[in-house]
Design an enzyme around this catalytic site. Structure first.
Site, PDB file in Angstrom:
ATOM      1  N   THR A 139      28.085 -20.634 -30.521  1.00 45.77           N
ATOM      2  CA  THR A 139      28.978 -20.817 -29.377  1.00 45.77           C
ATOM      3  C   THR A 139      28.292 -21.646 -28.280  1.00 45.77           C
ATOM      4  O   THR A 139      28.855 -21.852 -27.212  1.00 45.77           O
ATOM      5  CB  THR A 139      29.396 -19.459 -28.762  1.00 45.77           C
ATOM      6  OG1 THR A 139      28.190 -18.741 -28.426  1.00 45.77           O
ATOM      7  CG2 THR A 139      30.217 -18.639 -29.736  1.00 45.77           C
ATOM      8  N   LYS A 182      14.403 -27.858 -31.403  1.00 46.54           N
ATOM      9  CA  LYS A 182      13.357 -28.012 -30.395  1.00 46.54           C
ATOM     10  C   LYS A 182      13.682 -27.104 -29.202  1.00 46.54           C
ATOM     11  O   LYS A 182      14.847 -26.773 -29.031  1.00 46.54           O
ATOM     12  CB  LYS A 182      13.245 -29.475 -29.982  1.00 46.54           C
ATOM     13  CG  LYS A 182      14.232 -29.907 -28.894  1.00 46.54           C
ATOM     14  CD  LYS A 182      13.898 -31.271 -28.366  1.00 46.54           C
ATOM     15  CE  LYS A 182      14.329 -31.412 -26.942  1.00 46.54           C
ATOM     16  NZ  LYS A 182      14.209 -32.692 -26.325  1.00 46.54           N
ATOM     17  N   GLU A 202      16.914 -42.523 -19.643  1.00 46.96           N
ATOM     18  CA  GLU A 202      18.183 -41.795 -19.500  1.00 46.96           C
ATOM     19  C   GLU A 202      18.689 -41.942 -18.068  1.00 46.96           C
ATOM     20  O   GLU A 202      17.887 -42.023 -17.128  1.00 46.96           O
ATOM     21  CB  GLU A 202      17.976 -40.316 -19.820  1.00 46.96           C
ATOM     22  CG  GLU A 202      17.511 -40.064 -21.236  1.00 46.96           C
ATOM     23  CD  GLU A 202      17.283 -38.587 -21.491  1.00 46.96           C
ATOM     24  OE1 GLU A 202      18.140 -37.959 -22.113  1.00 46.96           O
ATOM     25  OE2 GLU A 202      16.245 -38.061 -21.055  1.00 46.96           O
ATOM     26  N   HIS A 207       9.898 -36.597 -29.587  1.00 49.78           N
ATOM     27  CA  HIS A 207      10.679 -37.781 -29.937  1.00 49.78           C
ATOM     28  C   HIS A 207       9.846 -39.075 -29.921  1.00 49.78           C
ATOM     29  O   HIS A 207       9.854 -39.841 -30.877  1.00 49.78           O
ATOM     30  CB  HIS A 207      11.866 -37.955 -28.981  1.00 49.78           C
ATOM     31  CG  HIS A 207      12.749 -36.752 -28.899  1.00 49.78           C
ATOM     32  ND1 HIS A 207      13.149 -36.042 -30.004  1.00 49.78           N
ATOM     33  CD2 HIS A 207      13.329 -36.126 -27.848  1.00 49.78           C
ATOM     34  CE1 HIS A 207      13.923 -35.041 -29.631  1.00 49.78           C
ATOM     35  NE2 HIS A 207      14.045 -35.068 -28.324  1.00 49.78           N
ATOM     36  N   LYS A 241      14.198 -39.647 -16.633  1.00 46.48           N
ATOM     37  CA  LYS A 241      15.582 -39.306 -16.297  1.00 46.48           C
ATOM     38  C   LYS A 241      15.990 -40.006 -15.007  1.00 46.48           C
ATOM     39  O   LYS A 241      15.139 -40.393 -14.220  1.00 46.48           O
ATOM     40  CB  LYS A 241      15.695 -37.794 -16.107  1.00 46.48           C
ATOM     41  CG  LYS A 241      15.223 -37.025 -17.323  1.00 46.48           C
ATOM     42  CD  LYS A 241      16.142 -35.886 -17.613  1.00 46.48           C
ATOM     43  CE  LYS A 241      15.761 -35.211 -18.898  1.00 46.48           C
ATOM     44  NZ  LYS A 241      16.484 -35.723 -20.055  1.00 46.48           N
TER      45      LYS A 241
HETATM   46  P1  NAP Z   1      23.038 -22.522 -24.981  1.00 45.47           P
HETATM   47  O1  NAP Z   1      24.207 -23.350 -24.598  1.00 45.47           O
HETATM   48  O2  NAP Z   1      22.368 -21.671 -23.967  1.00 45.47           O
HETATM   49  O3  NAP Z   1      23.505 -21.589 -26.196  1.00 45.47           O
HETATM   50  C1  NAP Z   1      22.669 -20.608 -26.757  1.00 45.47           C
HETATM   51  C2  NAP Z   1      23.422 -19.972 -27.896  1.00 45.47           C
HETATM   52  O4  NAP Z   1      22.582 -18.982 -28.516  1.00 45.47           O
HETATM   53  C3  NAP Z   1      24.691 -19.248 -27.489  1.00 45.47           C
HETATM   54  O5  NAP Z   1      25.632 -19.353 -28.545  1.00 45.47           O
HETATM   55  C4  NAP Z   1      24.221 -17.810 -27.348  1.00 45.47           C
HETATM   56  O6  NAP Z   1      25.346 -16.951 -27.452  1.00 45.47           O
HETATM   57  C5  NAP Z   1      23.258 -17.728 -28.523  1.00 45.47           C
HETATM   58  N1  NAP Z   1      22.232 -16.703 -28.407  1.00 45.47           N
HETATM   59  C6  NAP Z   1      21.313 -16.567 -27.415  1.00 45.47           C
HETATM   60  N2  NAP Z   1      20.536 -15.488 -27.644  1.00 45.47           N
HETATM   61  C7  NAP Z   1      20.965 -14.954 -28.818  1.00 45.47           C
HETATM   62  C8  NAP Z   1      20.570 -13.829 -29.590  1.00 45.47           C
HETATM   63  N3  NAP Z   1      19.587 -13.029 -29.208  1.00 45.47           N
HETATM   64  N4  NAP Z   1      21.233 -13.572 -30.735  1.00 45.47           N
HETATM   65  C9  NAP Z   1      22.252 -14.370 -31.146  1.00 45.47           C
HETATM   66  N5  NAP Z   1      22.670 -15.453 -30.465  1.00 45.47           N
HETATM   67  C10 NAP Z   1      22.033 -15.723 -29.306  1.00 45.47           C
HETATM   68  O7  NAP Z   1      21.881 -23.409 -25.627  1.00 45.47           O
HETATM   69  P2  NAP Z   1      22.047 -24.828 -26.363  1.00 45.47           P
HETATM   70  O8  NAP Z   1      22.047 -25.894 -25.335  1.00 45.47           O
HETATM   71  O9  NAP Z   1      23.154 -24.762 -27.331  1.00 45.47           O
HETATM   72  O10 NAP Z   1      20.645 -24.951 -27.108  1.00 45.47           O
HETATM   73  C11 NAP Z   1      20.389 -24.271 -28.314  1.00 45.47           C
HETATM   74  C12 NAP Z   1      19.044 -24.766 -28.850  1.00 45.47           C
HETATM   75  O11 NAP Z   1      19.124 -26.149 -29.122  1.00 45.47           O
HETATM   76  C13 NAP Z   1      17.885 -24.617 -27.860  1.00 45.47           C
HETATM   77  O12 NAP Z   1      16.718 -24.339 -28.600  1.00 45.47           O
HETATM   78  C14 NAP Z   1      17.770 -25.987 -27.223  1.00 45.47           C
HETATM   79  O13 NAP Z   1      16.473 -26.267 -26.754  1.00 45.47           O
HETATM   80  C15 NAP Z   1      18.112 -26.854 -28.416  1.00 45.47           C
HETATM   81  N6  NAP Z   1      18.638 -28.177 -28.036  1.00 45.47           N
HETATM   82  C16 NAP Z   1      19.765 -28.278 -27.280  1.00 45.47           C
HETATM   83  C17 NAP Z   1      20.248 -29.523 -26.950  1.00 45.47           C
HETATM   84  C18 NAP Z   1      21.511 -29.679 -26.154  1.00 45.47           C
HETATM   85  O14 NAP Z   1      21.913 -30.832 -25.931  1.00 45.47           O
HETATM   86  N7  NAP Z   1      22.182 -28.624 -25.756  1.00 45.47           N
HETATM   87  C19 NAP Z   1      19.570 -30.685 -27.376  1.00 45.47           C
HETATM   88  C20 NAP Z   1      18.427 -30.545 -28.152  1.00 45.47           C
HETATM   89  C21 NAP Z   1      17.966 -29.279 -28.476  1.00 45.47           C
HETATM   90  P3  NAP Z   1      25.334 -15.445 -26.857  1.00 45.47           P
HETATM   91  O15 NAP Z   1      24.785 -15.534 -25.476  1.00 45.47           O
HETATM   92  O16 NAP Z   1      26.766 -15.024 -26.959  1.00 45.47           O
HETATM   93  O17 NAP Z   1      24.455 -14.674 -27.770  1.00 45.47           O
END
Ligand code: NAP
Length: 485
Positions: free
Chosen positions: A19, A149, A217, A241, A332
């Protein structure tokens, strides 16, 4: 040009963090595109997993909206509904004990179904998540895990995470994702280097003057300030990267295009990197331009010394690259969004055209964004009468133009990498020792400026970075290439 899409085996892909922002912006719309392309077949399943309470219908609604916002500009409504019918949702806490039975019963045990778990939950639940998968009997020996990451915060934490994952999974099951490696141009870099006779003989210190890698960026860090302020540009961008791009540019030809052959060569590059002197590093932090907030406002830390920009010069101590500078910069809130690797060749040893002909250098520019493609700058005669005046012109190979709409269709890095996970191909994923070697090079640089208490140089939002970054390269008689979208 018609591309040949080969469907992957049917799979059950569980997205922990299904999500989250990454799942909604990249992973799920990317999978939808693979579904539309016929690469993901209808007998595959995607299961979103997170702690939030949600039923399958609500999850599908969320994904429908994500596809509308971040998916292909034209999506057939019936294709969206077909794709959504492959989706399920399970509420499970990666750190706790609830929900695992539901998740287990949602997975198929049939032979021939690839099972993969995408860890898209942020760093803190990773270790527990790996442990829980084993404890609850979800992780057999064929299972693959995809780890997002950041992979550690420094060498010690990366090593600890590697050790923890290794307790539950073999290295051949672990896919550490760096989405830069999934970009079409980055893979094309290997094709151009090792599929042509033209470049490789010149690809060394004898003919290359220097190499520039720029990832610029326009966005700031608002929204992810608390994470970013503990990280900074070095950890967030350079350690992973830019380092990966550097490896692909600098590595020796692997014997085969297979995961370990490629990753062995990349590892040798990282291990050959010299330590960087503090005076070869410029760190910057953006200030407000009136319209947009400053870095410190974005991260809500008025005393922050974290860099939102970094430029550095480094050397690779091996036969191929001895004394060839590699200039890296990323930041950035810069003037434009542009990522480029530029291989700047040396000038000809002697000009037959006399002193008025100017300085001309061939530059191979490999653009990651925007308009993925490559340009080779060559020197020709300026057309028309009036003597032998020289001018530099680009030989342009923008993929979208050269390859037609297929290049656009195949553009996103995440979907390509996820398909590689399903195919069991680790070539474009980082191996544990690579990640550790990258931290081993990065850590002393960070510890150095932390120990000295160095403050980053302020730079105007919307500029090309701090003036000192220009000085870093200008004092060597060279210039940064213009950052241009
Ligand atoms: P986010 O928007 O904060 O989402 C985190 C997700 O993990 C939510 O679905 C959350 O849902 C779930 N979650 C958190 N703790 C959990 C647990 N204990 N058990 C099960 N689910 C859990 O973060 P995001 O931006 O999607 O990033 C996710 C990962 O991708 C991170 O490691 C980030 O560094 C990496 N990343 C993100 C981006 C980007 O553009 N967003 C780019 C590169 C890398 P609930 O709170 O409902 O559990």
């Amino acid at each position: 040009m018609v591309s040949r899409v080969i469907p992957v085996d049917p799979f059950d892909l569980v997205i922990f963090g299904g999500t989250g922002d990454l799942a909604r912006r990249k992973i799920l719309p990317g999978l939808f595109r693979r579904f539309c392309a016929g690469q993901m077949t209808r007998d595959s399943r995607i299961i979103g997993a997170a702690r939030g309470d949600m039923d399958e219908t609500a999850y599908r609604d969320m994904v429908r909206e994500a596809i509308a916002e971040f998916g292909p500009s034209r999506s057939e409504a019936c294709a969206v509904e077909d794709f959504l019918s492959c989706l399920g949702y399970v509420s499970v806490d990666a750190r706790g004990d609830d929900g695992w039975c539901d998740l287990k019963s949602a997975l198929r045990e049939e032979e021939g179904i690839v099972r993969a778990f995408y860890f898209s939950v942020g760093p803190s639940p990773l270790k527990k998540l790996a442990e829980r998968l084993r404890q609850h009997g979800l992780a057999h020996d064929e299972v693959r895990i995809v780890v997002e990451k950041p992979f550690g915060h420094n060498l010690a934490s990366a090593r600890a995470l590697n050790e923890e994952l290794a307790r539950h999974f073999d290295e051949s099951q672990i896919y550490r994702i760096d989405h830069y490696l999934g970009k079409e141009t980055v893979q094309n870099l290997m094709a151009v280097r090792f599929g042509n006779m033209l470049f490789e003989p010149l690809w060394n210190a004898q003919y290359v003057d220097h190499i520039q890698i720029t990832v610029a960026e326009t966005v700031g860090v608002s929204g992810r300030g608390s994470y970013y302020d503990k990280s900074g540009a070095m950890r967030d961008m350079v350690q992973n990267h830019l380092m990966q791009l550097l490896c692909l540019i600098a590595m020796e030809p692997p014997a085969r295009f297979d995961p370990d052959a490629v990753r062995d060569e990349k590892l040798k590059v990282i291990r050959a990197l010299d330590p960087v002197d503090p005076d070869q590093i410029v760190r910057g932090q953006y200030t407000s331009d009136g319209a947009m907030a400053s870095y410190r406002e974005d991260v809500e830390n008025a005393a922050s010394k974290t860099e939102s920009f970094i430029a550095l010069k480094c050397y690779i101590s091996n036969w191929r690259w001895a004394n060839t500078p590699f200039y890296l910069r990323t930041g950035k809130r810069l003037s434009d969004r542009a990522s480029e690797i530029a291989v700047v060749f040396k000038e000809t040893p002697h000009s037959i055209f006399g002193i008025d002909s100017g300085r001309h250098r061939n530059v191979l520019s490999i653009r990651l964004q925007p308009n993925e493609g490559m340009t080779l700058g060559v020197t020709i005669k300026e057309p028309g009468p009036g003597g032998m005046r020289l001018v530099d012109v680009p030989l342009d190979m923008t993929f979208a133009e050269a390859l037609g709409p297929d290049a656009e269709e195949a553009a996103d890095a995440y979907e390509r990498l996820i398909m590689d996970v399903i195919r069991g191909n680790q070539t474009l994923f980082m191996r544990g020792d690579e990640v550790e070697a990258a931290w081993a090079w990065t850590d002393p640089l960070i510890e150095g400026w932390e120990r000295r208490g160095d403050s980053p140089k302020p730079y105007d939002a919307g500029s090309a970075g701090p003036d000192d970054a220009a000085f870093l390269i200008n004092r060597d008689g060279r210039r940064w290439r213009r950052i241009k979208s």
